[in-house]
Design a protein around this motif. Sequence first.
Motif, PDB file in Angstrom:
ATOM      1  N   TYR A 134       0.828  -1.199   0.000  1.00 13.42           N
ATOM      2  CA  TYR A 134       0.000   0.000   0.000  1.00 13.42           C
ATOM      3  C   TYR A 134       0.868   1.257   0.000  1.00 13.42           C
ATOM      4  CZ  TYR A 134      -4.188   2.677   1.086  1.00 13.42           C
ATOM      5  OH  TYR A 134      -5.242   3.543   1.023  1.00 13.42           O
ATOM      6  N   ARG A 135       1.921   1.235   0.850  1.00 10.61           N
ATOM      7  CA  ARG A 135       2.845   2.375   0.913  1.00 10.61           C
ATOM      8  C   ARG A 135       3.496   2.623  -0.443  1.00 10.61           C
ATOM      9  NH1 ARG A 135       4.949   2.026   6.487  1.00 10.61           N
ATOM     10  NH2 ARG A 135       3.259   2.976   7.662  1.00 10.61           N
ATOM     11  N   ASN A 136       4.003   1.525  -1.044  1.00 13.44           N
ATOM     12  CA  ASN A 136       4.677   1.661  -2.333  1.00 13.44           C
ATOM     13  C   ASN A 136       3.764   2.283  -3.374  1.00 13.44           C
ATOM     14  OD1 ASN A 136       7.084   0.651  -1.494  1.00 13.44           O
ATOM     15  ND2 ASN A 136       6.650  -1.452  -2.137  1.00 13.44           N
ATOM     16  N   LEU A 137       2.507   1.818  -3.400  1.00 13.28           N
ATOM     17  CA  LEU A 137       1.567   2.342  -4.381  1.00 13.28           C
ATOM     18  C   LEU A 137       1.294   3.812  -4.138  1.00 13.28           C
ATOM     19  CD1 LEU A 137      -0.983  -0.574  -4.762  1.00 13.28           C
ATOM     20  CD2 LEU A 137       0.567   0.308  -6.485  1.00 13.28           C
ATOM     21  N   GLU A 138       1.192   4.173  -2.854  1.00 15.68           N
ATOM     22  CA  GLU A 138       0.937   5.592  -2.567  1.00 15.68           C
ATOM     23  C   GLU A 138       2.112   6.449  -2.987  1.00 15.68           C
ATOM     24  OE1 GLU A 138      -0.456   5.957   1.491  1.00 15.68           O
ATOM     25  OE2 GLU A 138      -2.453   6.342   0.650  1.00 15.68           O
ATOM     26  N   GLN A 139       3.334   5.912  -2.788  1.00 15.14           N
ATOM     27  CA  GLN A 139       4.523   6.642  -3.247  1.00 15.14           C
ATOM     28  C   GLN A 139       4.483   6.818  -4.757  1.00 15.14           C
ATOM     29  OE1 GLN A 139       8.001   4.673  -1.832  1.00 15.14           O
ATOM     30  NE2 GLN A 139       7.853   5.582   0.207  1.00 15.14           N
ATOM     31  N   ASP A 140       4.132   5.715  -5.466  1.00 17.70           N
ATOM     32  CA  ASP A 140       4.018   5.789  -6.930  1.00 17.70           C
ATOM     33  C   ASP A 140       3.038   6.883  -7.322  1.00 17.70           C
ATOM     34  OD1 ASP A 140       5.740   3.760  -7.087  1.00 17.70           O
ATOM     35  OD2 ASP A 140       4.391   2.305  -8.027  1.00 17.70           O
ATOM     36  N   MET A 141       1.927   6.912  -6.597  1.00 21.39           N
ATOM     37  CA  MET A 141       0.877   7.870  -6.895  1.00 21.39           C
ATOM     38  C   MET A 141       1.403   9.297  -6.737  1.00 21.39           C
ATOM     39  SD  MET A 141      -2.031   6.972  -7.970  1.00 21.39           S
ATOM     40  CE  MET A 141      -3.789   7.202  -8.021  1.00 21.39           C
ATOM     41  N   GLU A 142       2.139   9.525  -5.633  1.00 24.75           N
ATOM     42  CA  GLU A 142       2.694  10.859  -5.399  1.00 24.75           C
ATOM     43  C   GLU A 142       3.666  11.241  -6.512  1.00 24.75           C
ATOM     44  OE1 GLU A 142       4.379  11.109  -1.454  1.00 24.75           O
ATOM     45  OE2 GLU A 142       2.413  10.579  -0.625  1.00 24.75           O
ATOM     46  N   LEU A 143       4.493  10.261  -6.872  1.00 23.37           N
ATOM     47  CA  LEU A 143       5.472  10.490  -7.937  1.00 23.37           C
ATOM     48  C   LEU A 143       4.758  10.870  -9.225  1.00 23.37           C
ATOM     49  CD1 LEU A 143       8.605  10.120  -8.001  1.00 23.37           C
ATOM     50  CD2 LEU A 143       8.175   8.008  -9.263  1.00 23.37           C
ATOM     51  N   LEU A 144       3.679  10.151  -9.520  1.00 19.55           N
ATOM     52  CA  LEU A 144       2.918  10.425 -10.737  1.00 19.55           C
ATOM     53  C   LEU A 144       2.305  11.819 -10.685  1.00 19.55           C
ATOM     54  CD1 LEU A 144       1.228   6.956 -11.241  1.00 19.55           C
ATOM     55  CD2 LEU A 144       2.717   8.098 -12.876  1.00 19.55           C
ATOM     56  N   ASP A 145       1.818  12.195  -9.483  1.00 19.28           N
ATOM     57  CA  ASP A 145       1.263  13.542  -9.332  1.00 19.28           C
ATOM     58  C   ASP A 145       2.312  14.590  -9.664  1.00 19.28           C
ATOM     59  OD1 ASP A 145      -1.254  12.814  -8.697  1.00 19.28           O
ATOM     60  OD2 ASP A 145      -0.946  12.823  -6.519  1.00 19.28           O
ATOM     61  N   GLU A 146       3.517  14.386  -9.088  1.00 17.42           N
ATOM     62  CA  GLU A 146       4.599  15.340  -9.337  1.00 17.42           C
ATOM     63  C   GLU A 146       4.928  15.427 -10.817  1.00 17.42           C
ATOM     64  OE1 GLU A 146       8.189  14.686  -7.040  1.00 17.42           O
ATOM     65  OE2 GLU A 146       6.932  14.442  -5.251  1.00 17.42           O
ATOM     66  N   LEU A 147       5.058  14.247 -11.425  1.00 16.00           N
ATOM     67  CA  LEU A 147       5.431  14.199 -12.834  1.00 16.00           C
ATOM     68  C   LEU A 147       4.406  14.906 -13.704  1.00 16.00           C
ATOM     69  CD1 LEU A 147       6.872  10.615 -13.315  1.00 16.00           C
ATOM     70  CD2 LEU A 147       8.048  12.773 -13.713  1.00 16.00           C
ATOM     71  N   SER A 148       3.135  14.610 -13.452  1.00 15.19           N
ATOM     72  CA  SER A 148       2.111  15.210 -14.310  1.00 15.19           C
ATOM     73  C   SER A 148       2.048  16.715 -14.074  1.00 15.19           C
ATOM     74  CB  SER A 148       0.748  14.560 -14.060  1.00 15.19           C
ATOM     75  OG  SER A 148       0.394  14.692 -12.713  1.00 15.19           O
ATOM     76  N   ALA A 149       2.344  17.156 -12.851  1.00 17.48           N
ATOM     77  CA  ALA A 149       2.398  18.596 -12.585  1.00 17.48           C
ATOM     78  C   ALA A 149       3.517  19.245 -13.388  1.00 17.48           C
ATOM     79  CB  ALA A 149       2.615  18.844 -11.093  1.00 17.48           C
ATOM     80  N   LYS A 150       4.630  18.488 -13.536  1.00 10.91           N
ATOM     81  CA  LYS A 150       5.756  19.026 -14.307  1.00 10.91           C
ATOM     82  C   LYS A 150       5.465  19.006 -15.802  1.00 10.91           C
ATOM     83  CE  LYS A 150       9.548  17.791 -11.395  1.00 10.91           C
ATOM     84  NZ  LYS A 150      10.438  16.656 -11.214  1.00 10.91           N
ATOM     85  N   VAL A 151       4.839  17.904 -16.243  1.00  9.93           N
ATOM     86  CA  VAL A 151       4.659  17.714 -17.681  1.00  9.93           C
ATOM     87  C   VAL A 151       3.636  18.684 -18.249  1.00  9.93           C
ATOM     88  CG1 VAL A 151       3.712  16.138 -19.400  1.00  9.93           C
ATOM     89  CG2 VAL A 151       5.428  15.334 -17.773  1.00  9.93           C
ATOM     90  N   GLU A 152       2.537  18.863 -17.562  1.00  8.15           N
ATOM     91  CA  GLU A 152       1.431  19.611 -18.134  1.00  8.15           C
ATOM     92  C   GLU A 152       1.772  21.043 -18.559  1.00  8.15           C
ATOM     93  OE1 GLU A 152      -1.998  18.875 -15.655  1.00  8.15           O
ATOM     94  OE2 GLU A 152      -2.024  16.881 -16.549  1.00  8.15           O
ATOM     95  N   PRO A 153       2.411  21.829 -17.677  1.00  8.23           N
ATOM     96  CA  PRO A 153       2.730  23.199 -18.123  1.00  8.23           C
ATOM     97  C   PRO A 153       3.635  23.212 -19.347  1.00  8.23           C
ATOM     98  CG  PRO A 153       3.286  22.895 -15.789  1.00  8.23           C
ATOM     99  CD  PRO A 153       2.841  21.585 -16.306  1.00  8.23           C
ATOM    100  N   SER A 154       4.592  22.284 -19.382  1.00  5.18           N
ATOM    101  CA  SER A 154       5.519  22.281 -20.510  1.00  5.18           C
ATOM    102  C   SER A 154       4.793  21.925 -21.804  1.00  5.18           C
ATOM    103  CB  SER A 154       6.670  21.308 -20.250  1.00  5.18           C
ATOM    104  OG  SER A 154       6.199  19.982 -20.285  1.00  5.18           O
ATOM    105  N   VAL A 155       3.780  21.094 -21.707  1.00  5.52           N
ATOM    106  CA  VAL A 155       3.007  20.759 -22.901  1.00  5.52           C
ATOM    107  C   VAL A 155       2.259  21.990 -23.407  1.00  5.52           C
ATOM    108  CG1 VAL A 155       0.960  19.523 -23.701  1.00  5.52           C
ATOM    109  CG2 VAL A 155       2.754  18.295 -22.479  1.00  5.52           C
ATOM    110  N   GLU A 156       1.665  22.730 -22.444  1.00  6.78           N
ATOM    111  CA  GLU A 156       0.885  23.894 -22.850  1.00  6.78           C
ATOM    112  C   GLU A 156       1.771  24.981 -23.472  1.00  6.78           C
ATOM    113  OE1 GLU A 156      -1.365  24.958 -19.352  1.00  6.78           O
ATOM    114  OE2 GLU A 156      -2.283  22.975 -19.426  1.00  6.78           O
ATOM    115  N   SER A 157       3.010  25.097 -22.936  1.00  6.39           N
ATOM    116  CA  SER A 157       3.866  26.191 -23.412  1.00  6.39           C
ATOM    117  C   SER A 157       4.368  25.951 -24.827  1.00  6.39           C
ATOM    118  CB  SER A 157       5.061  26.385 -22.471  1.00  6.39           C
ATOM    119  OG  SER A 157       5.891  25.236 -22.522  1.00  6.39           O
ATOM    120  N   THR A 158       4.440  24.658 -25.243  1.00  8.40           N
ATOM    121  CA  THR A 158       4.970  24.429 -26.588  1.00  8.40           C
ATOM    122  C   THR A 158       3.902  24.667 -27.646  1.00  8.40           C
ATOM    123  OG1 THR A 158       4.557  22.083 -26.214  1.00  8.40           O
ATOM    124  CG2 THR A 158       6.818  22.850 -26.075  1.00  8.40           C
TER     125      THR A 158
END
Lengths: 60, 232, 233, 240
Positions: free
Chosen positions: A36-60
């Motif tokens: 459960y912990r591992n999955l939650e960590q994955d989830m957090e990581l995914l949240d971070e990644l998508s937060a990073k990816v989305e603005p860069s997609v919009e700017s291009t």
Amino acid sequence: MLLQEAPAETFSFMAFGFIVILGTMGLYLLSLINRYRNLEQDMELLDELSAKVEPSVEST
Amino acid sequence: MIEVRGLVKAFGVKPVLRGLDFQVAEGEFVAVVGPNGAGKTTLLRILTSMARPTMGEVRIAGLQLPRQSGAARKILGVVSHQPLLYGDLTADQNLRFFGRMYGVSNLDDRISEVLSIVRMSARRYDLVRDYSRGMQQRLAIGRGILHRPELLLFDEPHTGLDPDAADMLDDLLIRVADEGRTVVMTSHDLTRAGELASRVDILSGGKIARSIKRGELDRGELNQLYYEVTRG
Amino acid sequence: MEAAPRNLKILTGITIGLFVLALYMVFIYAPREAVMGDVQRVFYFHVASGWVGAVAFLVTAIAGGVYLAKRDRKWDRVAVASVEIGVVFTFINIASGSIWARPIWNTWWTWDPRLVTATIMLLLYVAYLMLRQGIDDPDRRARFGSVYGIVAFVSVPITFVSIRIFRTIHPVIIGSGDPAAEGAFDMTPRMLQAFMFSLLTFTFIYATLLWYRIRLGRLSEEVEERKMEMMSV
Amino acid sequence: MAEGVGAVSRVGPRGAVGGYLRAVGAIVWKDIAAELRSRELLGSMLVFALLVILIFNFALELDLRTRQTVTSGVLWVTFAFAGTLGLNRSMAIEKDRGCLDGLLLAPVDRSAIFFGKVLSNLLFMIIVETIILPLYSLLYNVNLFHPGLIAVILLGSIGYVVVGTLLSAMAVQARTRDILLPILLFPVVLPVLVAAVRATTGVLQGLPLEDYQAWLNLLIAYDVIFLGVAIVSFDYVVEE
């Protein structure tokens, strides 16, 4: 052994038995928590990644 | 002949087709083009009742899939990018086997006829294992038309063929289509699709993004449209 | 994922309470068995674990059937969750039975029908988990899991019968074929109460674990989904 | 067969039955024709079976006394091991060039495909058994010719092949297909093996029928139950 009047002295076997029973249950519980912990960590990581990816997609 | 409405197909959590609408009238030759992974094969597998739709309505000759797939399979001929033939059997034995599965009458005559259509009569008693890829594909088309299906579905029939074999296949496709059958073909080769088909549908984003009738656009315009639709 | 729903929290609380009580009943409330001594106390949780295993595999078979009929993935999550818990408790059942047998029958292992059936059941469901591991497409995994879960569950009683006939025809070499014959005991009312209470407690443990394991399965699928989205971006 | 062919478009009850049997027959015929050509399946099964018997010879020291008691066990373990080889191969042939898709595209009920594969697997199994039995009999000078044995072997093989065909159809579609079948199959067919071994021993020792009747009943019950389960679930195994 079975003919003895007094109960057989089997305390050590009882202890061993309960170590196995409770130990296995405990291990399973730990594995559930761990997964459960591992999955939650994955989830957090995914949240971070998508937060990073989305603005860069919009700017291009 | 084919009526598909609101078709959704997801593999696990990943949607491949997202509310696709697709119609084919009797006698049409429709090519479905799109980049790899667009869902062309998935669409065909649903039409052949090999895959079940997650949502949406699929009808073939008025028969609803997957509920009436047994009846629908009778009028379907399928040629996939895999030959669907047994390597340890001869051409004759392969066709005989599938002929029996479909209940084809006058099987001997029909096998001779089909083999001459696909120009494989000379190899009738040779093992399929020893055939070239092109010959296997021709025999696969023979297997597809053996039971005189009303609707033919070709899934990337040109895969793995050298140019000569591919041209030969095109002749064959045109001949098969001219017999008045309805044909749906998937392809990632836009040029071939444009030359063969009476209509080209571009599959993108899990839907039919554009549908172009023959003669509407020339080759250059078609290519440009394709790149606009699939890249943009 | 959101925090555990209130009902699950309540259930967890009840289960922990029951478990503490069950421990009290097994160790203090129930008397020491007159012949076998303390080791007999293993019996309560030993049987309860076997019970959980059987219930878990029954639930898997039913969930598999419902999945095949409805094609709703949530039933498959129930099925896997239940198998996993069933495997854990069947293992506890076999291991504790073996420990109990050592001082009573003077051997770690006897080819008793119940023991052998439990072991084969364990192998069946380990095979179930291996089958699932070998399939990448989640829909196919769910379908095959459902079919194998049903096939396995149907085979268990036949296996039991076959070993039972096998034992009655064959001479018994070690111990007794039937634990009811040797190593049997009369349960005093307090023992019976402790026994019934253990069954109840373990049923609650099963239900609680199942709930958590299903939530784990759902979370894992969500993570997969997100990863897919990331890759397609 | 001729009526079945004519009745395809208008499927009456007779046409439906005819078409069904014709499809089952076509699959068996196809498997035999392919096997006559390649001889891969029977060849590997037979060689493997002989190897297993030879290994048993050295592992168990099959002297005269031991032979009396372990013959049936050795035979059935041999059949079971060789059987997985055949089942795996038989399904792999269908999967290799997408042939299974070709089968599924045909307008026949999926259970006809299942029965066809069961019958050809059963045939191969029985061919191996009829070669191994006299060979074993010859090698170890044990008399295995007993009419009751045919019934036992048939009942045992049916149960084994029915479950084996269903599970091999799943195993070939998995990533781990080469190792999966025995792991899936053996715990499920254990009752068949137990019952078949005991019944074979009973027959070979010339015991009266009552002594091993229970085993025969168990085999029949197993065969019937799993035939039912397999027919219902085969659809789900082959669909996509």
